[in-house]
Design a protein around this motif. Structure first.
Motif, mmCIF file in Angstrom:
data_model
loop_
_atom_site.group_PDB
_atom_site.id
_atom_site.type_symbol
_atom_site.label_atom_id
_atom_site.label_comp_id
_atom_site.label_asym_id
_atom_site.label_seq_id
_atom_site.Cartn_x
_atom_site.Cartn_y
_atom_site.Cartn_z
ATOM 1 N N HIS A 1 0.843 -1.200 0.000
ATOM 2 C CA HIS A 1 0.000 0.000 0.000
ATOM 3 C C HIS A 1 0.881 1.254 0.000
ATOM 4 C CE1 HIS A 1 -3.725 2.267 0.967
ATOM 5 N NE2 HIS A 1 -2.839 3.105 1.497
ATOM 6 N N LEU A 2 1.903 1.249 0.835
ATOM 7 C CA LEU A 2 2.809 2.400 0.937
ATOM 8 C C LEU A 2 3.490 2.669 -0.403
ATOM 9 C CD1 LEU A 2 3.885 4.414 3.041
ATOM 10 C CD2 LEU A 2 5.632 2.737 3.631
ATOM 11 N N GLU A 3 3.929 1.634 -1.069
ATOM 12 C CA GLU A 3 4.602 1.819 -2.356
ATOM 13 C C GLU A 3 3.640 2.240 -3.466
ATOM 14 O OE1 GLU A 3 6.976 -1.661 -3.095
ATOM 15 O OE2 GLU A 3 8.324 -1.180 -1.436
ATOM 16 N N LYS A 4 2.410 1.748 -3.414
ATOM 17 C CA LYS A 4 1.443 2.072 -4.468
ATOM 18 C C LYS A 4 0.801 3.445 -4.272
ATOM 19 C CE LYS A 4 -2.455 0.156 -7.005
ATOM 20 N NZ LYS A 4 -3.353 -0.989 -7.173
ATOM 21 N N TYR A 5 0.434 3.764 -3.010
ATOM 22 C CA TYR A 5 -0.330 4.985 -2.740
ATOM 23 C C TYR A 5 0.420 6.033 -1.929
ATOM 24 C CZ TYR A 5 -4.131 1.870 -4.104
ATOM 25 O OH TYR A 5 -4.920 0.976 -4.777
ATOM 26 N N GLY A 6 1.522 5.664 -1.319
ATOM 27 C CA GLY A 6 2.250 6.580 -0.452
ATOM 28 C C GLY A 6 1.696 6.562 0.965
ATOM 29 N N GLU A 7 2.206 7.457 1.767
ATOM 30 C CA GLU A 7 1.799 7.521 3.167
ATOM 31 C C GLU A 7 0.359 8.006 3.292
ATOM 32 O OE1 GLU A 7 5.452 8.607 5.875
ATOM 33 O OE2 GLU A 7 5.272 10.055 4.232
ATOM 34 N N GLY A 8 -0.308 7.526 4.319
ATOM 35 C CA GLY A 8 -1.660 7.989 4.577
ATOM 36 C C GLY A 8 -2.549 6.879 5.080
ATOM 37 N N ILE A 9 -3.841 7.092 4.966
ATOM 38 C CA ILE A 9 -4.817 6.155 5.511
ATOM 39 C C ILE A 9 -4.702 4.808 4.809
ATOM 40 C CG2 ILE A 9 -7.268 5.649 5.796
ATOM 41 C CD1 ILE A 9 -7.710 8.666 6.168
#
Length: 157
Positions: A92-100
């Motif tokens: 998730h972090l690699e695909k969308y970056g930091e956050g929810i």
């Protein structure tokens, strides 16, 4: 006809989880926002206890560090820093970056609730395991197609 059977109770809302690249920086920023002390790190636990899986396969090399902020009675903000191994958090972090990353709900029976979410919303199980202290179980379900988010179910023993 719409089936109005409840799957989750609103009162079971437990947390909002964020994935971050640097847990210390994120903890300090949220502590400043809330005017509270910086919380301690909590390990995701050892694989021998958690028996964590990702997409149905054992995940012995996955590791996370977490920190929690109590927002209100029974509701927390969870910050998660994953290691570099492919996981529901790292991907998730690699695909969308930091956050929810997810919203979580306490449930009495993960398997029954997950089955209903799969049937009604086409949820896809991404990851599951035991808490690091073996006092409960978690499961991540992707409901992005219909609910536009990932759900985490939490069941304490």
């Amino acid at each position: 006809m719409l089936n109005l059977e409840k799957i989750l109770e609103p009162g079971e809302f437990a947390q909002v989880g964020f994935v971050v690249n640097n847990l210390q920086e994120a903890k300090e920023a949220f502590a400043k926002l809330f005017g509270v002390d910086v919380p301690e790190n909590v390990s995701g636990g050892e694989y021998e206890i958690t028996k964590a899986t990702t997409f149905g396969k054992p995940s012995p090399d996955v590791s996370i560090q977490m920190a929690f902020f109590d927002l209100s009675d029974g509701v927390a903000l969870e910050l998660i820093e994953p290691n570099e191994v492919s996981s529901v958090w790292r991907d998730h972090l690699e695909k969308y970056g930091e956050g929810i990353h997810h919203i979580a709900f306490r449930v009495k029976d993960i398997d029954t609730t997950a089955a209903k979410l799969k049937e009604v919303f086409g949820a896809v199980e991404e990851s599951q395991g035991l808490y690091g202290d073996a006092s409960g179980r978690y499961m991540y379900l992707n409901t992005q197609k219909i609910l536009k988010c990932r759900l985490e179910l939490l069941q304490s023993f």
